[in-house]
Write a protein that holds these residues in place. Sequence first.
Motif, PDB file in Angstrom:
ATOM      1  N   ASP A 144       0.838  -1.201   0.000  1.00 23.60           N
ATOM      2  CA  ASP A 144       0.000   0.000   0.000  1.00 23.60           C
ATOM      3  C   ASP A 144       0.872   1.250   0.000  1.00 23.60           C
ATOM      4  O   ASP A 144       1.948   1.281   0.622  1.00 23.60           O
ATOM      5  N   PHE A 145       0.415   2.279  -0.680  1.00 27.76           N
ATOM      6  CA  PHE A 145       1.103   3.575  -0.679  1.00 27.76           C
ATOM      7  C   PHE A 145       0.463   4.438   0.394  1.00 27.76           C
ATOM      8  O   PHE A 145      -0.731   4.739   0.337  1.00 27.76           O
TER       9      PHE A 145
ATOM     10  N   LEU B 250       6.263   9.798   2.506  1.00 27.90           N
ATOM     11  CA  LEU B 250       5.427   9.183   1.486  1.00 27.90           C
ATOM     12  C   LEU B 250       6.157   7.958   0.960  1.00 27.90           C
ATOM     13  O   LEU B 250       7.355   8.031   0.661  1.00 27.90           O
ATOM     14  N   GLY B 251       5.474   6.847   0.856  1.00 22.99           N
ATOM     15  CA  GLY B 251       6.129   5.669   0.321  1.00 22.99           C
ATOM     16  C   GLY B 251       5.249   4.442   0.381  1.00 22.99           C
ATOM     17  O   GLY B 251       4.099   4.481   0.833  1.00 22.99           O
ATOM     18  N   SER B 252       5.801   3.319  -0.105  1.00 28.88           N
ATOM     19  CA  SER B 252       5.086   2.047  -0.144  1.00 28.88           C
ATOM     20  C   SER B 252       5.533   1.172   1.021  1.00 28.88           C
ATOM     21  O   SER B 252       6.729   1.112   1.349  1.00 28.88           O
TER      22      SER B 252
ATOM     23  N   GLU C  48       6.779  -1.906   2.786  1.00 32.32           N
ATOM     24  CA  GLU C  48       7.573  -3.055   2.354  1.00 32.32           C
ATOM     25  C   GLU C  48       7.469  -4.225   3.316  1.00 32.32           C
ATOM     26  O   GLU C  48       7.492  -5.379   2.896  1.00 32.32           O
TER      27      GLU C  48
ATOM     28  N   VAL D 148       8.909   1.367   5.365  1.00 33.86           N
ATOM     29  CA  VAL D 148       8.289   2.044   4.221  1.00 33.86           C
ATOM     30  C   VAL D 148       9.391   2.500   3.277  1.00 33.86           C
ATOM     31  O   VAL D 148      10.391   3.085   3.713  1.00 33.86           O
TER      32      VAL D 148
ATOM     33  N   LEU E 188       9.825   7.883  -1.401  1.00 31.11           N
ATOM     34  CA  LEU E 188       9.888   8.250  -2.817  1.00 31.11           C
ATOM     35  C   LEU E 188      11.321   8.463  -3.288  1.00 31.11           C
ATOM     36  O   LEU E 188      11.625   8.272  -4.465  1.00 31.11           O
TER      37      LEU E 188
ATOM     38  N   ASN F 101      -3.944   6.252   3.410  1.00 32.29           N
ATOM     39  CA  ASN F 101      -3.721   5.088   2.562  1.00 32.29           C
ATOM     40  C   ASN F 101      -4.271   5.391   1.173  1.00 32.29           C
ATOM     41  O   ASN F 101      -5.482   5.359   0.940  1.00 32.29           O
ATOM     42  N   HIS F 102      -3.368   5.667   0.226  1.00 28.67           N
ATOM     43  CA  HIS F 102      -3.793   6.047  -1.116  1.00 28.67           C
ATOM     44  C   HIS F 102      -4.175   4.856  -1.980  1.00 28.67           C
ATOM     45  O   HIS F 102      -4.875   5.031  -2.983  1.00 28.67           O
ATOM     46  N   LYS F 103      -3.737   3.660  -1.617  1.00 32.19           N
ATOM     47  CA  LYS F 103      -4.076   2.506  -2.437  1.00 32.19           C
ATOM     48  C   LYS F 103      -5.560   2.185  -2.358  1.00 32.19           C
ATOM     49  O   LYS F 103      -6.131   1.618  -3.280  1.00 32.19           O
TER      50      LYS F 103
ATOM     51  N   TYR G 247      -2.027   6.818  -9.931  1.00 31.06           N
ATOM     52  CA  TYR G 247      -1.461   8.168  -9.985  1.00 31.06           C
ATOM     53  C   TYR G 247      -0.953   8.510 -11.382  1.00 31.06           C
ATOM     54  O   TYR G 247      -1.107   9.641 -11.855  1.00 31.06           O
TER      55      TYR G 247
END
Length: 373
Positions: A204-205, A212-214, A216, A225, A228, A247-249, A316
């Motif tokens: 999830d991003f 900001l990140g995904s 892991e 995380v 970027l 949670n942008h995902k 995005y």
Amino acid sequence: MMLPFLSRTGHFSFLNNSFEDWAAALAVAVAAMVAMIGVRAFVLRRIEVATRRTHTRLDDFVLAMLSQTYLLFMLVFALYFGSTFLGLTFKQETFVTRIAIGALLLQAAIWGDTGLRAWRDQFTVGPVAGERRASSSVLCFISRLILWVVATLMVLDNFGVNITTLVASLGIGGVAVALATQNILGDLFASLSIMLDKPFEVGDFIIVGDVLGSVEHIGLKTTRVRGLGGEQVVFSNGELLKSRIHNHKRMQTRRVAFVLRVAYGTSEELLSRIPQIVREIVTSKPDIDFERAHFFSWGQWSLDFEVVYHFRSPDYIRHMDAQQAIFLEIYRRFQEAGVEFAQPLSIVRLADPKLADTFQRNVGTPPAGPSFH
């Protein structure tokens, strides 16, 4: 001298019960055993059929638990039912009852242990099995440990053992351990909360503060995380849950708002056409729901139009491609219509006209710009 298996009347007797009483008790025990085996087979067969029709996991758990119903415990229960047809002394009846209750407690503990292991095994499959396995294994181990400790204490109490001192010792030891490892336990329970409540998952991003990140990795103590910039940011699970997480995902649609700044001096006719031009451009693009376009503000150096639309995808890159296409189309249509974009400028008014002439000679002629009225 009277034989121990003969009563004073000369009939067969054992433990003060006649042959007829023992025969009836045995018949009841056999009938109870056959009935429990039949009920167990029938219930398991029906639940197995139901599991094939549904996609829920509850019936799978029930099937796994009931399949661990052992014949030994069923035999104990059958013998207990048969003993109710015998004339037993108080001590004998108490002993038989305690045996039956102990067997019931052990069977219930086996059911619970099987259900917990089946719940844990569901996290060993899927793309994020490795990330969830650690947390689920720890939670399962703690739950099974508590289950068997409670079951053991109840069995001991059932057989008349005084467990008050033992329970008090376990309580004091537990408090001491909790105080010594409160930070670790806090992160551990936060990890379990993340696993159960699932505010985010691996891949999830998310946005946490200025990071900001995904995601892991979700571990027992930390969550990692990938930022970027390529760096890995490590959060303590306890501190992470105290933060506000975006949670942008899980975004269904993306709301997009931007401002168009038009130069002062634009005619009223062009100003009134701008919202319609923007509407035509935005509605012509796929996967976009136009919301509004309005002249909403008198800026210091521009006439401001606010445009809002919704993009029907959380992706995005696709959002940026659509926004770029909209911006390029707006730029082209504004050039065709003669609409000028505003540029930051400032106006200096001099009280003495002679100073204005001096300023123009020193600075030169200013570049051409929009006229003002």
